[in-house]
Write a protein that holds these residues in place. Structure first.
Motif, PDB file in Angstrom:
ATOM      1  N   ILE A  34       1.024  -0.966  -0.510  1.00 28.46           N
ATOM      2  CA  ILE A  34      -0.010   0.072  -0.193  1.00 28.46           C
ATOM      3  C   ILE A  34       0.473   1.413  -0.037  1.00 28.46           C
ATOM      4  O   ILE A  34       0.434   2.320  -0.904  1.00 28.46           O
ATOM      5  CB  ILE A  34      -1.345   0.064   1.316  1.00 28.46           C
ATOM      6  CG1 ILE A  34      -2.273  -1.583   0.651  1.00 28.46           C
ATOM      7  CG2 ILE A  34      -1.966   1.127   1.839  1.00 28.46           C
ATOM      8  CD1 ILE A  34      -3.221  -1.743   2.173  1.00 28.46           C
ATOM      9  N   ASN A  35       1.949   0.897   0.642  1.00 28.32           N
ATOM     10  CA  ASN A  35       2.932   2.127   1.123  1.00 28.32           C
ATOM     11  C   ASN A  35       3.638   2.914  -0.092  1.00 28.32           C
ATOM     12  O   ASN A  35       4.117   3.962  -0.968  1.00 28.32           O
ATOM     13  CB  ASN A  35       3.713   2.086   2.299  1.00 28.32           C
ATOM     14  CG  ASN A  35       3.861   2.446   3.136  1.00 28.32           C
ATOM     15  OD1 ASN A  35       2.568   3.125   3.833  1.00 28.32           O
ATOM     16  ND2 ASN A  35       4.224   1.682   4.022  1.00 28.32           N
ATOM     17  N   LYS A  37       2.613   1.713  -3.824  1.00 31.26           N
ATOM     18  CA  LYS A  37       1.340   2.140  -4.340  1.00 31.26           C
ATOM     19  C   LYS A  37       0.814   3.781  -3.954  1.00 31.26           C
ATOM     20  O   LYS A  37       0.712   4.173  -5.083  1.00 31.26           O
ATOM     21  CB  LYS A  37      -0.225   1.291  -4.169  1.00 31.26           C
ATOM     22  CG  LYS A  37       0.039  -0.137  -4.995  1.00 31.26           C
ATOM     23  CD  LYS A  37      -1.218  -0.575  -5.041  1.00 31.26           C
ATOM     24  CE  LYS A  37      -1.292  -2.471  -5.732  1.00 31.26           C
ATOM     25  NZ  LYS A  37      -2.977  -2.016  -5.680  1.00 31.26           N
ATOM     26  N   THR A  38       1.389   3.598  -3.047  1.00 30.81           N
ATOM     27  CA  THR A  38       0.433   5.299  -3.407  1.00 30.81           C
ATOM     28  C   THR A  38       1.305   6.415  -2.995  1.00 30.81           C
ATOM     29  O   THR A  38       1.504   7.735  -2.336  1.00 30.81           O
ATOM     30  CB  THR A  38      -0.275   5.353  -1.623  1.00 30.81           C
ATOM     31  OG1 THR A  38       0.831   4.900  -0.509  1.00 30.81           O
ATOM     32  CG2 THR A  38      -1.460   4.709  -1.608  1.00 30.81           C
ATOM     33  N   GLU A  40       4.723   9.085  -4.202  1.00 25.12           N
ATOM     34  CA  GLU A  40       4.498  10.440  -5.489  1.00 25.12           C
ATOM     35  C   GLU A  40       4.627   9.089  -6.303  1.00 25.12           C
ATOM     36  O   GLU A  40       6.182   8.555  -6.441  1.00 25.12           O
ATOM     37  CB  GLU A  40       5.569  11.092  -4.712  1.00 25.12           C
ATOM     38  CG  GLU A  40       5.178  12.098  -5.244  1.00 25.12           C
ATOM     39  CD  GLU A  40       5.456  13.756  -5.014  1.00 25.12           C
ATOM     40  OE1 GLU A  40       6.396  14.190  -5.833  1.00 25.12           O
ATOM     41  OE2 GLU A  40       5.482  13.959  -3.876  1.00 25.12           O
ATOM     42  N   GLY A  44      -0.506   4.115  -8.196  1.00 25.48           N
ATOM     43  CA  GLY A  44      -1.426   3.212  -7.597  1.00 25.48           C
ATOM     44  C   GLY A  44      -0.716   1.932  -8.071  1.00 25.48           C
ATOM     45  O   GLY A  44      -2.178   1.051  -7.471  1.00 25.48           O
TER      46      GLY A  44
END
Length: 150
Positions: A34-35, A37-38, A40, A44
């Motif tokens: 998740i980190n 994918k999110t 900068e 995603g």
């Protein structure tokens, strides 16, 4: 099937089995995904190569912690780290054994024309790319030093 889908499936199985050890490690992997994918510029999505790097990073963090806990005589915390390493490594490609690693590094040394420890940088650059996910960086470095020194 993506790594994230595999993790989610394994998390469900671990929850049903009440397997806290596996669940702890799987949650850490999911958080890392998740980190990533999110982050900068990630948009995603993370590639398979980035997933491998993430898993290697998680294993390295746990090995470092394991070493510290062992030095500080904290066996209960060291045990937790070891359990998480075992779960995370299931998602990595098979690691090279020391002999396979030496053989691969000899071929890389031949390709680069390295002769002495001064050429270690050339060898390490190529080796870390070719052996990414298949061998630990410390093991690669130590083996390269050994081969170039001999």
């Amino acid at each position: 099937m993506s790594l994230e889908q595999k993790i989610m499936g394994d998390m469900k199985a671990a929850m049903l089995a009440k397997d806290e050890k596996a669940l702890r490690a799987l949650r850490a992997i999911k958080a890392g995904i998740i980190n990533a994918k999110t982050a900068e510029g990630a948009g995603g999505v993370i590639s398979e190569e980035e997933e491998q790097k993430l898993l290697l990073k998680l294993v390295k963090q746990r090995r470092d912690s394991l070493e510290i806990f062992t030095q500080q005589n904290r066996p209960e915390l060291a045990q937790k780290e070891q359990e998480e390493i075992e779960v995370i490594e299931k998602f990595l490609p098979k690691q090279l054994d020391p002999e396979e690693l030496k053989a691969a590094l000899r071929a890389i040394i031949e390709q680069t024309g390295a002769k002495s420890p001064a050429d270690m940088g050339k060898v390490m650059g190529m080796a870390t790319k070719q052996l990414a996910g298949k061998a630990d960086g410390k093991a690669i470095s130590a083996t390269v030093k050994e081969l170039l020194a001999g």
